[in-house]
Design an enzyme around this catalytic site. Structure first.
Site, PDB file in Angstrom:
ATOM      1  N   GLY A   1       0.805  -1.213   0.000  1.00 27.43           N
ATOM      2  CA  GLY A   1       0.000   0.000   0.000  1.00 27.43           C
ATOM      3  C   GLY A   1       0.842   1.269   0.000  1.00 27.43           C
TER       4      GLY A   1
ATOM      5  NE  ARG B   1      -2.823  -3.180  -3.243  1.00 34.44           N
ATOM      6  CZ  ARG B   1      -2.552  -1.909  -3.488  1.00 34.44           C
ATOM      7  NH1 ARG B   1      -2.046  -1.546  -4.633  1.00 34.44           N
ATOM      8  NH2 ARG B   1      -2.769  -0.995  -2.568  1.00 34.44           N
TER       9      ARG B   1
ATOM     10  CE1 TYR C   1      -9.133   4.412   7.701  1.00 35.62           C
ATOM     11  CE2 TYR C   1      -9.389   6.761   8.131  1.00 35.62           C
ATOM     12  CZ  TYR C   1      -8.578   5.661   7.924  1.00 35.62           C
ATOM     13  OH  TYR C   1      -7.213   5.818   7.928  1.00 35.62           O
TER      14      TYR C   1
HETATM   15  P1  NAD Z   1      -3.472   1.416   1.372  1.00 32.10           P
HETATM   16  O1  NAD Z   1      -4.896   1.190   1.047  1.00 32.10           O
HETATM   17  O2  NAD Z   1      -2.621   2.150   0.408  1.00 32.10           O
HETATM   18  O3  NAD Z   1      -2.754   0.032   1.680  1.00 32.10           O
HETATM   19  C1  NAD Z   1      -3.379  -1.000   2.402  1.00 32.10           C
HETATM   20  C2  NAD Z   1      -2.820  -2.309   1.898  1.00 32.10           C
HETATM   21  O4  NAD Z   1      -3.465  -3.355   2.637  1.00 32.10           O
HETATM   22  C3  NAD Z   1      -3.119  -2.559   0.403  1.00 32.10           C
HETATM   23  O5  NAD Z   1      -1.956  -2.878  -0.284  1.00 32.10           O
HETATM   24  C4  NAD Z   1      -4.097  -3.719   0.430  1.00 32.10           C
HETATM   25  O6  NAD Z   1      -3.946  -4.608  -0.673  1.00 32.10           O
HETATM   26  C5  NAD Z   1      -3.737  -4.406   1.745  1.00 32.10           C
HETATM   27  N1  NAD Z   1      -4.841  -5.213   2.265  1.00 32.10           N
HETATM   28  C6  NAD Z   1      -6.163  -4.915   2.277  1.00 32.10           C
HETATM   29  N2  NAD Z   1      -6.869  -5.920   2.788  1.00 32.10           N
HETATM   30  C7  NAD Z   1      -5.980  -6.888   3.128  1.00 32.10           C
HETATM   31  C8  NAD Z   1      -6.106  -8.169   3.690  1.00 32.10           C
HETATM   32  N3  NAD Z   1      -7.310  -8.680   3.998  1.00 32.10           N
HETATM   33  N4  NAD Z   1      -4.985  -8.902   3.905  1.00 32.10           N
HETATM   34  C9  NAD Z   1      -3.771  -8.402   3.578  1.00 32.10           C
HETATM   35  N5  NAD Z   1      -3.581  -7.177   3.025  1.00 32.10           N
HETATM   36  C10 NAD Z   1      -4.688  -6.441   2.788  1.00 32.10           C
HETATM   37  O7  NAD Z   1      -3.435   2.133   2.805  1.00 32.10           O
HETATM   38  P2  NAD Z   1      -2.289   3.061   3.409  1.00 32.10           P
HETATM   39  O8  NAD Z   1      -2.585   4.457   3.001  1.00 32.10           O
HETATM   40  O9  NAD Z   1      -0.966   2.486   3.146  1.00 32.10           O
HETATM   41  O10 NAD Z   1      -2.673   2.970   4.956  1.00 32.10           O
HETATM   42  C11 NAD Z   1      -2.068   2.031   5.825  1.00 32.10           C
HETATM   43  C12 NAD Z   1      -2.650   2.250   7.211  1.00 32.10           C
HETATM   44  O11 NAD Z   1      -2.410   3.606   7.619  1.00 32.10           O
HETATM   45  C13 NAD Z   1      -4.167   2.052   7.314  1.00 32.10           C
HETATM   46  O12 NAD Z   1      -4.483   1.523   8.583  1.00 32.10           O
HETATM   47  C14 NAD Z   1      -4.697   3.466   7.224  1.00 32.10           C
HETATM   48  O13 NAD Z   1      -5.942   3.584   7.848  1.00 32.10           O
HETATM   49  C15 NAD Z   1      -3.642   4.224   7.969  1.00 32.10           C
HETATM   50  N6  NAD Z   1      -3.645   5.649   7.626  1.00 32.10           N
HETATM   51  C16 NAD Z   1      -3.297   6.055   6.374  1.00 32.10           C
HETATM   52  C17 NAD Z   1      -3.313   7.419   6.061  1.00 32.10           C
HETATM   53  C18 NAD Z   1      -2.936   7.926   4.699  1.00 32.10           C
HETATM   54  O14 NAD Z   1      -3.066   9.125   4.458  1.00 32.10           O
HETATM   55  N7  NAD Z   1      -2.452   7.068   3.800  1.00 32.10           N
HETATM   56  C19 NAD Z   1      -3.685   8.359   7.050  1.00 32.10           C
HETATM   57  C20 NAD Z   1      -4.081   7.887   8.297  1.00 32.10           C
HETATM   58  C21 NAD Z   1      -4.019   6.531   8.591  1.00 32.10           C
HETATM   59  N1  SER Z   2      -5.733   9.895   4.669  1.00 34.26           N
HETATM   60  C1  SER Z   2      -6.724   9.143   5.360  1.00 34.26           C
HETATM   61  C2  SER Z   2      -8.037   9.231   4.662  1.00 34.26           C
HETATM   62  O1  SER Z   2      -8.287  10.258   4.060  1.00 34.26           O
HETATM   63  C3  SER Z   2      -6.871   9.634   6.771  1.00 34.26           C
HETATM   64  O2  SER Z   2      -6.874   8.560   7.610  1.00 34.26           O
HETATM   65  O3  SER Z   2      -8.801   8.309   4.738  1.00 34.26           O
END
Ligand code: NAD
Ligand code: SER
Length: 318
Positions: free
Chosen positions: A15, A40, A146
């Protein structure tokens, strides 16, 4: 100091955060000691850099076998459904976000893992929270599925720490901006899309209104914060729910103006959709004093430095 004997499993490694975090952890702990996993196919940037395993974190037995077989001592759980995608299928978002965490917490308890990392989000806050410099402890009434799942997850983390001694650590990330791996369906993704569209087409239609401020962070800061938190001595961690984390706050209009400094012909229009309501319910800036006090957090990138670096790297990618 990092312990060279640690064996780390990253779940959701393909991700937006997972790719960069896996590569950073491999630099510290050694390529073979960091096992990347995801539903993936392996991300291009991970190929050849260390072990990769196909994993559905919802399958607890499969996860348990993987942890034992690879002698895992730490888990980073990044698999989740983010805010905008979650609103399209609330039941699925709740199921995945909650059950994945419970599966990992249970295995951390059963296998006595050294440490567990699980990210929360600014999405735990809601319309009744203070919107400026939102404090660590305040009204928490999330309005998205969420945000509800993140708030419940924080409570579960504290529960497993208190009752079973699981050393689980967490950050409430702001919106994360990056160019290496595509974002996965968040409300804050507009800022990433804007940088991509600016370099590719010179125009962007924003689904967030021009004067909507949100807390944001450049990925190098987020990766450093995660690793610094995980490497902090346990006695300095006073919070086992999730730390507020701040870097920059800006509106679509402000980042567009910053982009124009590098791409003078760039134009922007606005057509807010359902994600506007989500953004309206979130903080505009965050008070992260506790993270600064407990483990010395300090961001490096401001809006100008972040935008310059994003655009430079996106131009290189083209
Ligand atoms: P993303 O969606 O880019 O990546 C998530 C990954 O998890 C994907 O590659 C997906 O294929 C994998 N996944 C989904 N379901 C799965 C399963 N059942 N088994 C195994 N893998 C699985 O998300 P991200 O942006 O990298 O976020 C990672 C974490 O950080 C999440 O908990 C998200 O809530 C948190 N977060 C992200 C942000 C942001 O701005 N990106 C902000 C706040 C919190
Ligand atoms: N960047 C994230 C979202 O917009 C915040 O957790 O979902």
């Amino acid at each position: 100091m990092s312990n060279p004997k640690e064996r780390i499993l990253v779940i959701g490694a393909c991700g937006q955060i997972g790719v960069e975090l896996t590569l950073a952890l491999r630099k510290i702990y050694g390529n073979t000691n960091v096992v990347a996993s995801d539903l993936r196919n392996e991300h291009e940037l991970l190929k050849g850099t260390g072990p990769y395993v196909s994993l559905d974190v919802m399958n607890k037995e499969m996860l348990h076998v993987l942890v034992i077989r690879h002698n895992i001592t730490q888990v980073y759980l990044l698999a989740a459904i983010l805010s905008a995608t979650g609103e399209k299928n609330p039941g699925l978002a709740w199921h995945i976000n909650m059950q994945s965490l419970i599966n990992v917490l249970e295995i951390a308890k059963e296998e006595d893992l050294h440490k567990l990392y699980w990210p929360s989000s600014i999405a735990v806050f809601g319309a009744n929270s203070p919107h400026q410099h939102t404090p660590q402890h305040t009204i928490i009434e999330p309005s998205t599925v969420y945000g509800i799942s993140k708030f419940a997850g924080e409570r579960w983390c504290e529960y497993y720490h208190k009752h079973f001694g699981v050393d689980v650590r967490s950050l409430r990330y702001p919106g994360l901006i990056s160019y290496k791996s595509a974002p996965g369906g968040g409300t804050t993704d507009y800022a990433i899309e804007m940088c991509y569209e600016a370099t590719e087409n010179g125009h962007y239609k924003s689904y967030i209104a021009e004067n909507t401020y949100l807390p944001m962070m450049y990925m190098p800061d987020a990766i450093r914060a995660t690793i610094e938190l995980m490497e902090t001595d346990a006695k300095n961690i006073s919070l086992h729910t999730s730390y507020n984390l701040n870097a920059v706050s800006f509106s679509p209009k402000e980042i567009a103006a910053e982009i124009k400094k590098h791409i003078p012909g760039f134009t922007i229009s606005y057509d807010p959709d359902y994600r506007q309501e989500i953004a309206n319910s979130w903080p505009q800036s965050i008070d992260d004093n506790l993270a600064r006090k407990d483990w010395g957090w300090k961001p490096e990138y401001d809006l100008a430095a972040m935008t310059e670096d994003m655009l430079k790297n996106l131009k290189k990618k083209r």
